[in-house]
Design an enzyme around this catalytic site. Structure first.
Site, PDB file in Angstrom:
ATOM      1  N   ASN A  68       0.834  -1.220   0.000  1.00 10.12           N
ATOM      2  CA  ASN A  68       0.000   0.000   0.000  1.00 10.12           C
ATOM      3  C   ASN A  68       0.859   1.257   0.000  1.00 10.12           C
ATOM      4  O   ASN A  68       0.515   2.239  -0.665  1.00 10.12           O
ATOM      5  CB  ASN A  68      -0.968  -0.006   1.184  1.00 10.12           C
ATOM      6  N   ASN A  88      -6.622   4.778   8.208  1.00 14.82           N
ATOM      7  CA  ASN A  88      -6.205   3.376   8.209  1.00 14.82           C
ATOM      8  C   ASN A  88      -6.928   2.656   7.083  1.00 14.82           C
ATOM      9  O   ASN A  88      -8.025   3.037   6.688  1.00 14.82           O
ATOM     10  CB  ASN A  88      -6.581   2.736   9.552  1.00 14.82           C
ATOM     11  N   HIS A 135      -8.339  -1.183   6.100  1.00 12.17           N
ATOM     12  CA  HIS A 135      -8.631  -2.487   6.702  1.00 12.17           C
ATOM     13  C   HIS A 135      -9.196  -3.404   5.612  1.00 12.17           C
ATOM     14  O   HIS A 135     -10.077  -2.992   4.856  1.00 12.17           O
ATOM     15  CB  HIS A 135      -9.622  -2.334   7.854  1.00 12.17           C
ATOM     16  N   GLU A 145      -7.233  -2.384  -2.672  1.00 10.56           N
ATOM     17  CA  GLU A 145      -6.588  -1.425  -1.758  1.00 10.56           C
ATOM     18  C   GLU A 145      -5.689  -0.452  -2.511  1.00 10.56           C
ATOM     19  O   GLU A 145      -5.657   0.743  -2.203  1.00 10.56           O
ATOM     20  CB  GLU A 145      -5.750  -2.175  -0.720  1.00 10.56           C
TER      21      GLU A 145
HETATM   22  C1  GAR Z   1      -3.215  -4.667   4.019  1.00  8.19           C
HETATM   23  O1  GAR Z   1      -4.016  -5.643   3.393  1.00  8.19           O
HETATM   24  C2  GAR Z   1      -4.031  -3.896   5.047  1.00  8.19           C
HETATM   25  O2  GAR Z   1      -5.371  -3.793   4.705  1.00  8.19           O
HETATM   26  C3  GAR Z   1      -3.854  -4.764   6.265  1.00  8.19           C
HETATM   27  O3  GAR Z   1      -2.517  -5.176   6.232  1.00  8.19           O
HETATM   28  C4  GAR Z   1      -2.116  -5.313   4.867  1.00  8.19           C
HETATM   29  C5  GAR Z   1      -0.785  -4.625   4.692  1.00  8.19           C
HETATM   30  O4  GAR Z   1      -0.247  -4.913   3.428  1.00  8.19           O
HETATM   31  N1  GAR Z   1      -4.151  -4.029   7.450  1.00  8.19           N
HETATM   32  C6  GAR Z   1      -4.808  -4.550   8.492  1.00  8.19           C
HETATM   33  O5  GAR Z   1      -5.141  -5.717   8.547  1.00  8.19           O
HETATM   34  C7  GAR Z   1      -5.087  -3.564   9.616  1.00  8.19           C
HETATM   35  N2  GAR Z   1      -6.005  -4.121  10.550  1.00  8.19           N
HETATM   36  P1  GAR Z   1       0.967  -4.079   2.836  1.00  8.19           P
HETATM   37  O6  GAR Z   1       2.063  -4.039   3.916  1.00  8.19           O
HETATM   38  O7  GAR Z   1       1.404  -4.878   1.658  1.00  8.19           O
HETATM   39  O8  GAR Z   1       0.467  -2.718   2.494  1.00  8.19           O
END
Ligand code: GAR
Length: 212
Positions: free
Chosen positions: A14, A108, A110, A180
């Site tokens: 992200n 944030n 999620h 995302e």
């Molecule tokens: C993402 O899918 C985000 O939505 C999740 O962690 C991942 C991080 O991916 N966040 C949560 O679960 C928060 N409760 P990334 O490091 O590849 O961006």
């Protein structure tokens, strides 16, 4: 120009999507001025460095108490002078003092449609495992402001994803990531444009895109 600090714990896809969106003009009026991680091994730190963005590690291991860690985290953030703090897979509970200092300036992402599969213990793959175990037919992604309660802040944007029967956790995660990587930059852009307003009832109103 909105000063954005991105906070990460892991892979940072992200973060990458936001950096790319700034580069390719999908995000305007905003720059990523720093990346902060609680995890010195996070690949997201490499992504920041590859992009020439300063990266700071503030890890609880380096402090004797949680309060000392929280204080150091807040000091690091304040030094970056952010207008917006973007939590991108940041898996540390946000200290109350930080919420207080940056009320409605911390967002944030999620990987479910809040209020399903959220709250304490629901992060990353655990969210997708729970959705598949429950057999829901639709899941999705939520972008929200962070407040004192996990995953309970005002909701800015959501996008739904119908689940196909043959999907496993990895397939689901991959489709969620695809959403995302579009939705989070869009949300940052809406904030950079000043189109996002938190109302007195805790809901969020979004101004329409101004006519060109
Ligand atoms: C993402 O899918 C985000 O939505 C999740 O962690 C991942 C991080 O991916 N966040 C949560 O679960 C928060 N409760 P990334 O490091 O590849 O961006």
């Amino acid at each position: 120009m909105l000063r954005v600090v991105v906070m990460v714990s892991g892979g940072g896809t992200n973060l990458q999507a936001i950096l790319d969106a700034v580069d390719n003009g999908k995000i305007t009026n905003a720059e990523v001025v720093a990346v902060i991680s609680n995890n010195e091994g996070a690949y997201a730190i490499e992504r920041a460095k590859n992009h020439g963005v300063p990266a700071f590690v503030v890890t609880p291991k380096a402090y004797e108490t949680r309060d000392a860690f929280n204080e150091a985290l807040l000091e690091t953030i304040k030094a970056c002078k952010p207008d917006l703090i973007v939590l991108a897979g940041f898996l540390v509970k946000i200290p109350a003092a930080m919420i207080e200092a940056y009320r409605n300036k911390i967002i944030n992402i999620h990987p479910s449609l809040i209020p399903s599969f959220c709250g304490v213990g629901y992060y990353g793959l655990k969210v997708h495992e729970a959705a598949l175990a429950r057999g829901v037919k639709v899941t999705g992604v939520t972008v929200h402001f962070a407040n004192e309660v996990y995953d309970c802040g005002p909701i800015i944007a959501q996008r739904a994803l119908p689940i196909e029967e043959e999907w496993d956790v990895d397939t689901l995660e991959s489709h969620i990531h695809d959403i995302e990587h579009v939705l989070y930059p869009e949300a940052v852009q809406m904030l950079a444009d000043g189109r996002v307003h938190v109302l007195a009832d805790g809901k969020v109103a979004i101004d329409p895109v101004p006519a060109a």
